[in-house]
Design an enzyme around this catalytic site. Structure first.
Site, short mmCIF file in Angstrom:
data_model
loop_
_atom_site.label_atom_id
_atom_site.label_comp_id
_atom_site.label_asym_id
_atom_site.label_seq_id
_atom_site.Cartn_x
_atom_site.Cartn_y
_atom_site.Cartn_z
N LYS A 9 12.76 17.09 -3.55
CA LYS A 9 12.15 18.39 -3.82
C LYS A 9 13.16 19.50 -3.60
O LYS A 9 13.18 20.48 -4.33
CB LYS A 9 10.96 18.59 -2.86
N TRP A 43 8.40 -3.52 4.76
CA TRP A 43 7.27 -4.37 4.41
C TRP A 43 7.66 -5.83 4.23
O TRP A 43 6.99 -6.74 4.69
CB TRP A 43 6.61 -3.84 3.14
N GLN A 65 12.29 -1.35 1.19
CA GLN A 65 11.27 -2.05 1.98
C GLN A 65 11.79 -3.36 2.56
O GLN A 65 11.05 -4.08 3.22
CB GLN A 65 10.05 -2.37 1.11
N ASP A 68 -2.06 2.83 2.59
CA ASP A 68 -1.44 2.89 3.90
C ASP A 68 -1.79 4.26 4.48
O ASP A 68 -1.49 5.27 3.87
CB ASP A 68 0.08 2.74 3.73
N PRO A 126 0.81 -1.22 0.00
CA PRO A 126 0.00 0.00 0.00
C PRO A 126 0.84 1.26 0.00
O PRO A 126 1.71 1.42 0.85
CB PRO A 126 -0.78 -0.12 1.31
N TRP A 142 4.16 -0.24 10.47
CA TRP A 142 4.63 -1.39 9.69
C TRP A 142 3.81 -2.63 9.98
O TRP A 142 3.71 -3.54 9.18
CB TRP A 142 6.11 -1.67 9.95
N LYS A 172 20.07 11.58 -5.78
CA LYS A 172 18.75 11.20 -5.33
C LYS A 172 17.78 12.31 -5.72
O LYS A 172 18.11 13.49 -5.64
CB LYS A 172 18.80 11.06 -3.81
#
Length: 1142
Positions: A692, A635, A631, A87, A48, A595, A689
């Site tokens: 913003k 996850w 993850q 999520d 999610p 989590w 990377k």
RNA sequence: UGAUCCGUAGCUCAAUGGUUAGAGUACCAUACUUAUAAUAUGGCGGGUCCGGGUUCAAAUCCCGGCGGAUCAACCA
């Protein structure tokens, strides 16, 4: 008759939009699932996303990956349901809301009620859901958005509660103290997420102290003291960068395998004789080599160097259990208050000799390692600092002083310095200095964090460690290294899962318990609620006991329903339950780690076990999941952990629904997923990377608008393996668009153009390949080989390889060889056997490609497929995504054919390069090419393709040279792979020997099959298979070679050849005029040509050929055509006059 | 600080331990063009991040650095 659609130019974004609209009208996605009703399920879990941030280009790559696997499996005949999910809990949501409202955590419950705050979170978290849905649609990600699971919904939380209660029931959920980062200035514990904010770890200078703990002389320690006089003192030296933890000291930890030495020396501050113990490896830090065994008697306080002498050496293990005197005893930190048996030497593996003294000062309250080793040895715990960050009462001159300057007091005096000064005076300090190190700070207050014992709830994952490690070995990890390395390591070093979060917007821990008794003694009653029904029952009991009562106007049932209708704070906290002994029970304040929410999705997405048990049984475990590599410990871990932990609980529930006799252990081994692909990060084109802050974020919507989803997806998949981090560059998408989609589009366009002219719609019977020309059999063989390879790659979750193979086929084989060589077959001659072969072949290639590429680029493939399908109705499917993936026909595959076609391509390329070298254009025919052949098989292969080569390079004849006629110069070198094992170190000598071989030597070897060499006077037999012989040169000819293939070109242009060249050139000029005049392909023309002597013979001789090519009945030679066009043929200038025949 | 991954031509990527490390792209040149925002041919361009080691042979295996990324953190 239906026609193939023709287009002006390739417009990928338009194709995307057009196809998308069609999908939506036809419910193409739903249908693709419905068509597989009853088929074997292929289970996919959607990780999610959180919709409180905007989607970026990096989301496009992981979702492309997920989508292509699901589409592929659907085409392979599985039914793939894809339930979406959101999520919704957690810190990022809360921080976003706080920022939006301009409040801090402290304001919650004051400036804004918890109910309002959580309402805002609930609303805000799906703020960008529309944007996400739009991206999902636009990029062609097929996932069920209509019925997603949402982690804040009551049903979802109820499933989580069931899981927690199961764990509680099995003793796997417990409360304990843990040492956590804590910010006294903010008055709150910090999550690791907060601690990992940029800038949190800072280099700071702190007062560090090497302090001396006085050893107790007793039976156990006598081995250390044996050479010391009765009045001599012995100290353990330990280092700390946080002197404020010294009053809480309860142990000293040494490394069992580290060597320690006992050193006789003087205290640098008091100059008193002392004996100290420290790690041997660190002696150099404190003592100078030249002062070893120095003169103690002449030492004075002015001396720069301390004399020292080693008295003994021992392993750390030997020091275990030795006792020492408390360093800073006060009334508040007596051993009784600490509990346990403190002031002993302990063993710990975490001790190193990198820094300090190799002896670690251990204060269990203020370090996780300290706590762990302290618990093991039962040395008790002292917390001499309160939650404001100051010393408690009863610590003499240090009482109530802040251990760091938490209050921005301008007059703050560093208590660490004062402690150090006191130790110096008392002969308990060996070195005090400023030490620069990296230390974590609170991101909000900028003040140093301290590690502090806080209560927390844990899941005992360590109890199931072995199972998790075993099960992990059965998971198909892509790439493998992530599973073995990063994930495997993580499992090996597993600690219990700290579930507690002290926030507001999250799943509440469903534990209620009685208040502690006033004296803190006596057992507390505790209950873990596992369902809403159970909660309602408990509330009813509480109302009966008079602990809760409905507000005026509500009856009991209405109230119960109302108060359990939202399982979030603050409502659950208003619920007071009644214990078996009639006491009130209140909920513990904690929320749980988000989590846990996502790791529980296999169960909670179906509201298991309260409903959908069968659906769950069919959709567990997942065959495939995919997310970013970040993850791995998120996850991927929580899914895996809960799978292992819940195995038995799941079995108990499933027993109720699966058919008797089902082998639960085999089908549900406690594994949550069978294959996991972890994709890498998407970086900007310079490898930074995307953030913003740097302004280098690529907007996925703009990218898709501009290039279409297909090119974007194709680029993301084929540029680099999914698990490698990729540098995202729009130029790369442009290249994909031009090179791959452009080429494929043009191939289609070419096909459509002529197929429409001839009315080809595949109505004739399928012509078996044996009845088709060699080149058709070749491309069909390549095509079927491609199907095999693409299928293998996709089955192995290697879409990058699959995509690259398809690209190579389309560009190298289909477009630039098959179509190029076959062009004339499409526009010349009648509509009969050969032409139909060509159409059927090209059609099949295009249709198969559309299906092979469908998983990766769903729009363009569907466009291509339906364009073909609409004209022929061959398969009768509305979408490429509703048909099966192509299956290779082994009968079509002819590897020798593919091999010789490769030779034809190589030979052509070599001959063209030779022509270039001597500057003879391709239109000028040449007489002969020589190709040396190394064996009869090679000759045989080449002969089968010689017509193609001759036509392609415009030569009239190929002559083969066999190896024995001495015309060719050959070269020999060892076959290293074959000889490596046999020769070993002699390889070099053999290599040199072969390099000196004469042509005669090589010939002998070829004739006799082996040859005897003398290496270091030792005979050595080499067989023909152990060497590689190539033809290098043909003396006197222009030659080129590639691998085993060598070609030599006869570059003599005879007058006859020159005339033919002129004829060809002339044809070319006339064709240009046809095109300039805008004639149709089929228009016939009348031609008048000036009678120029230099050219007339050519025109006469090749009259027939020329007329056939330019579609003229004859060529009329005239004196000077009126209104003619001036042309040039090999430096001959003349006028021609061309008109369309009426 | 640790674990893991990555580091090859200006750029994007190849190369079962096997001998001049290859493609595409960009750039330059030439040719070609009744499917091509194409194509063909040639040129330019690296000795595989650095330093050791193993091996007959290393981009590839091992060790140690450096740089980038991710995750984790408890460093006295």
């Amino acid at each position: 008759m239906a026609k193939y659609k023709e287009y002006q130019q390739l417009n990928l974004p338009a194709i995307s939009q057009e196809v998308l609209a069609k999908w939506e009208t036809n419910r193409a996605f739903e249908k693709s699932v419905e068509l597989r009703e009853g088929a074997t399920p292929f289970v996919f879990y959607e990780g999610p996303p959180s919709a409180n941030g905007l989607p970026g280009i990096h989301h496009v790559i992981s979702r492309t990956l997920k989508d292509l696997v699901c589409r592929y499996k659907t085409m392979r005949g599985f039914q793939v349901k894809r339930k979406g999910g959101w999520d919704t809990h957690g810190l990022p949501v809360e921080l976003g809301v706080e920022k939006m409202l301009g409040i801090t955590k402290e304001d919650i419950g004051k400036k804004i009620s918890i109910a309002e705050y959580n309402e805002t979170c609930r609303r805000e978290v799906l703020k960008y859901k529309d944007k996400w849905d739009e991206l999902t649609r636009r990029m062609g990600y097929w996932v069920d958005l209509k019925d997603p699971y949402i982690t804040f919904e009551n049903n979802y939380i109820e499933s989580l509660w069931w899981i927690l209660s199961e764990l509680y029931r099995k003793g796997l959920l417990y409360e304990s103290v843990s040492i956590q980062p804590y910010s006294p200035a903010a008055g709150t514990g910090l999550s690791s997420h907060e601690l990992n904010q940029p800038g949190c770890y800072k280099d700071v200078k702190d007062t560090s102290a090497v302090v001396m703990f006085k050893a107790v002389r007793d039976k156990k320690s006598e081995f250390l003291f044996k050479d010391l006089a009765a009045d001599e003192e012995l100290f353990f030296m330990a280092w700390t960068t946080t002197p404020w933890t010294l009053p809480s000291n309860l142990g000293l930890t040494v490394g069992p395998k580290i060597d320690y030495v006992l050193v006789k020396t003087l205290n640098p501050y008091t100059h008193l004789p002392v004996n100290v113990v420290l790690a041997k490896a660190l002696l150099g830090k404190y003592f100078k080599p030249e002062a070893e065994n120095g003169d103690f008697a002449s030492h004075s306080s002015e001396s720069k160097t301390l004399p020292w002498k080693i008295l003994g050496e021992h392993k750390g293990a030997k020091l275990e259990e030795l006792r020492y005197e408390q360093l800073l005893p006060y009334e508040a930190n007596t051993p009784e208050k600490a509990g346990g048996d403190p002031f002993r030497v302990l063993l710990g593996d975490f001790v190193t000799t990198e820094d300090g003294t190799g002896i670690v000062h251990t204060a269990p309250a203020f370090g996780a390692d300290d706590y762990k080793v302290g618990t093991k040895y039962n040395i008790g715990m002292l917390v001499m600092v309160d939650r404001q960050g100051k010393f408690i009462d009863g610590l003499g001159e240090f009482s109530n002083r802040y251990v760091k300057n938490y209050k921005d007091d301008p007059n703050y005096v560093d208590v660490n310095v004062d402690i150090s000064v006191k130790l110096k005076k008392e002969n308990r300090a060996f070195r005090i200095e400023k030490y620069e190190h990296n230390y974590p700070h609170c991101w909000r207050t900028d003040k140093p964090v301290l590690y502090y014992p806080l209560d927390a709830w844990f899941i005992r994952t360590t109890a199931l460690k072995d199972r998790m490690v075993e099960l992990n070995k059965t998971i198909n990890w892509k790439p493998r290294s992530t599973g073995e390395g990063r994930f495997g390591n993580w499992l090996e070093n597993m600690v219990d899962w700290n579930l507690s979060r002290s926030r507001y917007w999250g799943t509440p821990l469903p534990v209620w318990r009685t208040d502690p008794d006033d004296d803190g003694a006596g057992a507390r009653e505790e209950i873990c609620i596992g369902s809403v029904a159970q909660l309602k029952e408990a509330v009813r009991a509480s109302i009966m006991a008079g602990l809760m009562s409905p507000p005026v106007g509500d009856d009991v049932e209405t109230y119960i329903n109302k108060i359990t209708s939202d399982l979030h704070k603050p409502y659950v906290d208003e619920i007071v339950l009644v214990s078996t002994t009639g006491k009130p029970m209140r909920r513990v304040a904690d929320l749980i780690d988000v989590w846990f929410d996502s790791g529980a999705m296999p169960y909670a997405q179906w509201h298991f076990p309260f409903e959908n048990q069968k659906t769950f049984a069919e959709n567990y475990p997942a065959d495939f999941i995919a997310e970013g590599v970040d993850q791995t410990r998120g996850w991927f871990y929580t899914l895996h952990a809960l799978g292992s932990l819940l195995k038995e609980s799941v079995h108990e529930e499933l027993k109720k629904v699966v058919p008797a006799g089902t082998d639960l252990d085999a089908k549900y081994p406690g594994l949550a997923y069978k294959t996991v692909v972890s994709n890498g990060l998407v970086l900007d084109k310079n490898g930074n990377k995307m953030s913003k802050r740097l302004g280098n974020v690529v907007n996925p919507f703009e990218t898709i608008d501009k290039f279409g989803a297909d090119a974007t997806r194709w680029y993301l998949i084929t540029n680099a393996s999914p698990w490698e981090s990729m540098k995202f560059d729009l130029d790369g998408i442009r290249e994909v668009q031009r090179k791959f989609f452009g080429t494929l589009y043009n191939t289609y366009q070419f096909f459509a153009l002529y197929a429409n002219v001839d009315g080809f719609d595949f109505k004739e019977a399928y012509i078996p390949p044996v009845e088709r020309p060699e080149i058709d059999r070749w491309i069909l063989s390549s095509l079927n080989s491609l199907i095999v390879k693409v299928t293998e790659s996709l089955d192995d979750y290697e879409p990058t390889i699959a995509g690259r193979l398809i690209e190579e086929f389309v560009d190298e084989h289909l477009s630039n060889w098959y179509v190029r060589l076959c062009r004339r077959r499409f526009w010349k001659g009648e509509y009969e056997h050969d032409k139909i072969c060509a159409y059927q072949t090209l059609y099949e290639c295009l249709e198969t490609i559309s299906r092979l590429m469908a998983p990766i680029s769903p729009f363009f493939s569907d466009w291509l497929f339906t364009n073909l399908e609409d004209a022929t109705g061959r398969i009768r499917a509305a979408s490429v995504h509703h048909v099966d993936f192509p299956v290779a026909n082994a009968d079509f595959i002819d590897l020798p054919l593919e091999e010789r076609m490769q030779m034809a391509q190589d030979a052509s390329s070599l001959i063209l390069s030779l022509r270039k070298k001597v500057n003879i254009k391709v239109r000028q025919p040449l007489q002969k090419v020589l190709i040396p052949v190394l064996n009869p098989a090679m000759k045989d292969q080449l002969q089968k393709v010689e017509d193609l080569v001759m036509a392609e390079v415009n030569v009239k004849e190929i002559q083969y040279l066999s190896g024995t006629d001495g015309f060719i110069k050959k070269k020999i070198k060892p076959n290293f792979i074959a000889l490596g094992k046999k020769l070993g170190a002699k390889m070099k000598a053999v290599s040199t020997a072969l390099a000196q071989f004469t042509q005669e030597n090589i010939e002998k070897l070829e004739k006799e099959g082996d040859i005897t060499l003398f290496i270091d006077k030792e005979p050595l037999i080499l067989t023909i298979n152990e060497v590689e012989i190539t033809s290098e040169d043909i003396p006197g000819w222009v030659v080129a070679n590639k691998n085993a293939l060598t070609v030599a070109l006869d570059v003599t242009v005879t007058p006859e050849l020159a005339q033919e060249g002129n004829a060809r050139e002339f044809v070319n000029r006339i064709q240009k005029i046809r095109k300039d005049n805008g004639y149709d392909l089929t228009d016939r023309i009348l031609v008048k040509v000036a009678d120029v002597p230099a050219l007339s013979e050519s025109l006469n001789r090749f009259n027939e050929y020329i007329c056939a090519e330019i579609l003229a009945d004859s060529i009329e030679l005239v004196k000077e055509p009126a209104n003619g066009t001036e042309i040039e043929v090999n430096d001959i200038f003349l006028k021609v006059f061309v008109t369309k025949k009426a």
